[in-house]
Design a protein around this motif. Structure first.
Motif, short mmCIF file in Angstrom:
data_model
loop_
_atom_site.label_atom_id
_atom_site.label_comp_id
_atom_site.label_asym_id
_atom_site.label_seq_id
_atom_site.Cartn_x
_atom_site.Cartn_y
_atom_site.Cartn_z
N VAL A 61 0.86 -1.18 0.00
CA VAL A 61 0.00 0.00 0.00
C VAL A 61 0.89 1.23 0.00
O VAL A 61 1.65 1.45 0.95
N TYR A 62 0.84 2.00 -1.06
CA TYR A 62 1.66 3.21 -1.19
C TYR A 62 0.75 4.43 -1.04
O TYR A 62 -0.09 4.70 -1.89
N ARG A 63 0.91 5.13 0.07
CA ARG A 63 0.15 6.35 0.33
C ARG A 63 1.06 7.54 0.12
O ARG A 63 2.17 7.59 0.67
N VAL A 71 -1.53 20.34 -0.97
CA VAL A 71 -0.97 19.00 -0.74
C VAL A 71 -2.02 17.98 -1.18
O VAL A 71 -3.14 17.98 -0.68
N ILE A 72 -1.66 17.16 -2.14
CA ILE A 72 -2.58 16.18 -2.72
C ILE A 72 -2.37 14.82 -2.07
O ILE A 72 -1.23 14.35 -1.94
N GLU A 73 -3.46 14.18 -1.70
CA GLU A 73 -3.42 12.83 -1.12
C GLU A 73 -3.71 11.82 -2.23
O GLU A 73 -4.68 11.96 -2.98
N ALA A 74 -2.88 10.80 -2.34
CA ALA A 74 -3.05 9.81 -3.41
C ALA A 74 -2.59 8.43 -2.94
O ALA A 74 -1.87 8.30 -1.93
N TYR A 75 -3.01 7.41 -3.70
CA TYR A 75 -2.72 6.02 -3.33
C TYR A 75 -2.40 5.18 -4.56
O TYR A 75 -2.86 5.47 -5.66
N ARG A 76 -1.60 4.13 -4.35
CA ARG A 76 -1.48 3.03 -5.29
C ARG A 76 -1.33 1.76 -4.47
O ARG A 76 -0.41 1.66 -3.64
N VAL A 77 -2.24 0.84 -4.65
CA VAL A 77 -2.24 -0.41 -3.88
C VAL A 77 -2.00 -1.57 -4.83
O VAL A 77 -2.66 -1.69 -5.86
N GLN A 78 -1.03 -2.41 -4.48
CA GLN A 78 -0.80 -3.66 -5.22
C GLN A 78 -1.25 -4.79 -4.31
O GLN A 78 -0.61 -5.10 -3.31
N HIS A 79 -2.38 -5.39 -4.67
CA HIS A 79 -2.95 -6.43 -3.80
C HIS A 79 -2.20 -7.74 -3.88
O HIS A 79 -1.94 -8.39 -2.87
N LEU A 125 5.02 7.56 -8.66
CA LEU A 125 4.95 6.11 -8.86
C LEU A 125 6.25 5.58 -9.45
O LEU A 125 6.72 4.50 -9.07
N ILE A 126 6.84 6.34 -10.37
CA ILE A 126 8.11 5.92 -11.00
C ILE A 126 9.22 5.85 -9.95
O ILE A 126 10.01 4.90 -9.94
N LYS A 127 9.25 6.83 -9.05
CA LYS A 127 10.29 6.87 -8.00
C LYS A 127 10.31 5.60 -7.17
O LYS A 127 11.36 5.09 -6.78
N LYS A 128 9.13 5.08 -6.86
CA LYS A 128 9.00 3.91 -5.99
C LYS A 128 8.82 2.61 -6.77
O LYS A 128 8.49 1.57 -6.19
N GLU A 168 -3.79 18.07 -15.13
CA GLU A 168 -2.60 17.56 -15.80
C GLU A 168 -1.39 17.62 -14.87
O GLU A 168 -0.60 16.66 -14.79
N LYS A 169 -1.24 18.73 -14.15
CA LYS A 169 -0.12 18.87 -13.20
C LYS A 169 -0.15 17.74 -12.17
O LYS A 169 0.86 17.10 -11.87
N ILE A 170 -1.35 17.50 -11.62
CA ILE A 170 -1.51 16.49 -10.57
C ILE A 170 -1.22 15.10 -11.13
O ILE A 170 -0.54 14.29 -10.50
N THR A 171 -1.73 14.83 -12.34
CA THR A 171 -1.54 13.51 -12.97
C THR A 171 -0.06 13.24 -13.22
O THR A 171 0.44 12.15 -12.93
N ARG A 172 0.62 14.22 -13.78
CA ARG A 172 2.04 14.04 -14.09
C ARG A 172 2.88 13.89 -12.82
O ARG A 172 3.82 13.08 -12.77
N ARG A 173 2.54 14.65 -11.79
CA ARG A 173 3.31 14.54 -10.53
C ARG A 173 3.05 13.18 -9.88
O ARG A 173 3.98 12.53 -9.37
N TYR A 174 1.81 12.74 -9.91
CA TYR A 174 1.46 11.42 -9.37
C TYR A 174 2.24 10.32 -10.09
O TYR A 174 2.80 9.42 -9.47
N THR A 175 2.32 10.43 -11.42
CA THR A 175 3.06 9.44 -12.21
C THR A 175 4.53 9.43 -11.83
O THR A 175 5.14 8.36 -11.68
#
Length: 476
Positions: free
Chosen positions: A45-47, A60-68, A138-141, A128-135
């Motif tokens: 779980v990546y918060r 400050v944007i809150e976002a998640y990526r979960v790999q089940h 994800l790449i960093k981790k 677009e700014k939020i999407t690109r920053r979120y991406t």
């Protein structure tokens, strides 16, 4: 439903619903409890919290990526943009993706992403700014990549956002020859696949249509075999609900009611879906559609007389407070988790057939898989065989005409000669997947004497995941 009951239904943990369904299925699987717990748990779980400058302020944007699950790689799952995004929801949707992929034999582990924003009130530039920053986060981790984790559209996102994700990944992953496969749901011009947009709704249609071909099941609910003439109610006219309604209408089913957030419309003789959508575009609402009755409380539309009910919007809309008032004989879960476990039990006792979400709305991930394969192969579907098929069909027709000494009409000849286009192959693959998936669930239900299709679907999914782990040598 009273406000008190409504608050209870809304507070119901989405993740706990999945766990309860999982535990019901576990009773049919002879395997150590600890191994089942591993399958049930979310692996990662990546918060994320990241700053984005919006106007003159930094938010400050809150976002998640979960790999089940990592029983197969890459992981796969959509990204939703909603102010209601939270960790419980994203974890649940990731788990559902694992089970969906297993049921329809798509070789992915489940994943899901979410960004807690309201895309309706944010400018395109800032989205677009939020999407690109979120991406980039994800790449960093190492949470995105063609062989690692492949996002897709979900609620609040679409082709535009997937294009931004691909472009950002490409710019930060120099020399990645398979970069197109880092995300699916892209425009066709950027490596997307034809037929992706309608895939989930079409999959819902294929699944329900297959059920309605089963004489035994139709007798159990007092219906004739086939879809023609069956009365259908659809809740939600988003991408999934609209396309499901369209395909049911074209197949001869009667769409008696359509429900949206602002209310519902009803006509016992049937609604023309295309005309309703045109009315919605012109007025901003489905209400006051000509020759239909308005229903102010959209939840009441679920309780109307019908043969098939398709909840295609929100989770937990059918719960213990309204389950006994549902008159539909078949419920097709186009949305994720629209029926709570308590409602499941009530409806089962009432003889209602529920076609579960973990199978029925797997059309989207199935076609996403086709897009991923297309991106990895670097060849569009149909390019290799279309002309060959047309030439073979031409020769065959000439033999038939010479043997019969009769010319085939030009229009019929054109239809026969045409080779398969990409969309033909995609839809054919989707149809085959949904039909095979249904029969695997049905056969397992009968062989193990399982109480319903949902539990049978979970048993099928868990068994497939166990098989993958055993082949990896992880389970003793």
């Amino acid at each position: 439903m009273s406000k008190k009951n409504q608050s209870k239904a809304e507070a119901y943990s989405f993740f706990s619903c999945i766990e309860k369904n999982f535990d019901k299925a576990a009773r049919y699987i002879p395997i150590k409890k600890g191994l089942l717990e591993q399958i049930k748990a979310c692996n990662a779980v990546y918060r994320i919290h990241f700053p984005v400058k919006i106007g003159k302020e930094i938010q400050v944007i809150e976002a998640y990526r979960v790999q089940h699950s990592h029983h197969k790689l890459p992981c796969k799952g959509g990204i939703r943009y909603s102010i209601k995004v939270n960790q419980d929801e994203v974890m649940t949707l990731a788990a559902l993706m694992t089970y969906k992929c297993a049921i329809v034999d798509v070789p992915f582990g489940g994943a899901k992403g979410g960004i807690k924003i309201d895309p309706q009130i944010i400018s395109v530039e800032n989205i677009e700014k939020i999407t690109r920053r979120y991406t980039s986060e994800l790449i960093k981790k190492n949470f995105i990549g063609p062989g690692i984790d492949v996002p897709a559209p979900d609620y609040g996102t679409g082709e535009r956002e997937m294009s931004w994700i691909f472009d950002t990944f490409l710019s930060l992953s120099h020399g990645e020859v398979d970069a197109l496969a880092c995300v699916t749901g892209k425009p066709v011009s950027q490596g997307g696949v034809r037929g992706r947009k309608e895939a989930t709704g079409l999959g819902v249609f294929y699944g329900i249509r297959e059920l309605c071909q089963m004489k035994e099941e139709m007798l159990s609910v007092g219906l004739d075999v086939g879809l023609h003439g069956k009365k259908v109610i659809i809740q939600g006219l988003g991408n999934v609900g609209y396309h499901a309604a369209k395909f049911f209408h074209e197949a001869g089913a009667i769409i008696v009611a359509l429900a949206e957030m602002e209310g519902a419309i009803y006509n016992k003789k049937g609604l023309n879906v295309s005309n309703v959508i045109l009315h919605l575009k012109n007025t901003g609402s489905i209400l006051n559609f000509p020759e239909s009755k308005n229903i102010e409380d959209t939840e009441k539309a679920l309780e109307l007389e019908c043969d098939i009910l398709i909840p295609a919007a929100l989770e937990n809309v059918i719960h213990k407070y309204n389950a006994n008032r549902i008159k539909a004989k078949i419920i097709g879960e186009a949305a994720n988790g629209p029926v709570t476990p308590e409602a499941d039990d009530i409806l089962g006792k009432n003889g209602v057939i529920i076609v579960p979400d973990i199978y029925l709305n797997a059309g989207g991930v199935t076609v996403s898989y086709f897009e991923w394969l297309k991106n990895l192969s670097h060849v569009r579907y149909g390019r290799m065989e279309k002309r060959f098929s047309e030439n073979m069909n031409t020769e065959l027709l000439q033999v038939i005409e010479n043997s019969c000494r009769k010319k085939i009409p030009i229009e019929e000849k054109k239809m026969i000669l045409r080779g398969p286009r990409e969309i033909d192959l995609v839809r054919s693959g989707l149809e085959d997947t949904m039909i095979n998936g249904f029969h695997k669930i049905r056969d397992l239900k009968k062989s193990l004497k399982i109480e319903n299709l949902r539990t049978a679907a979970f048993v099928l999914a868990i068994n497939k995941i166990i098989d993958s782990y055993e082949k990896l040598g992880i389970f003793p």
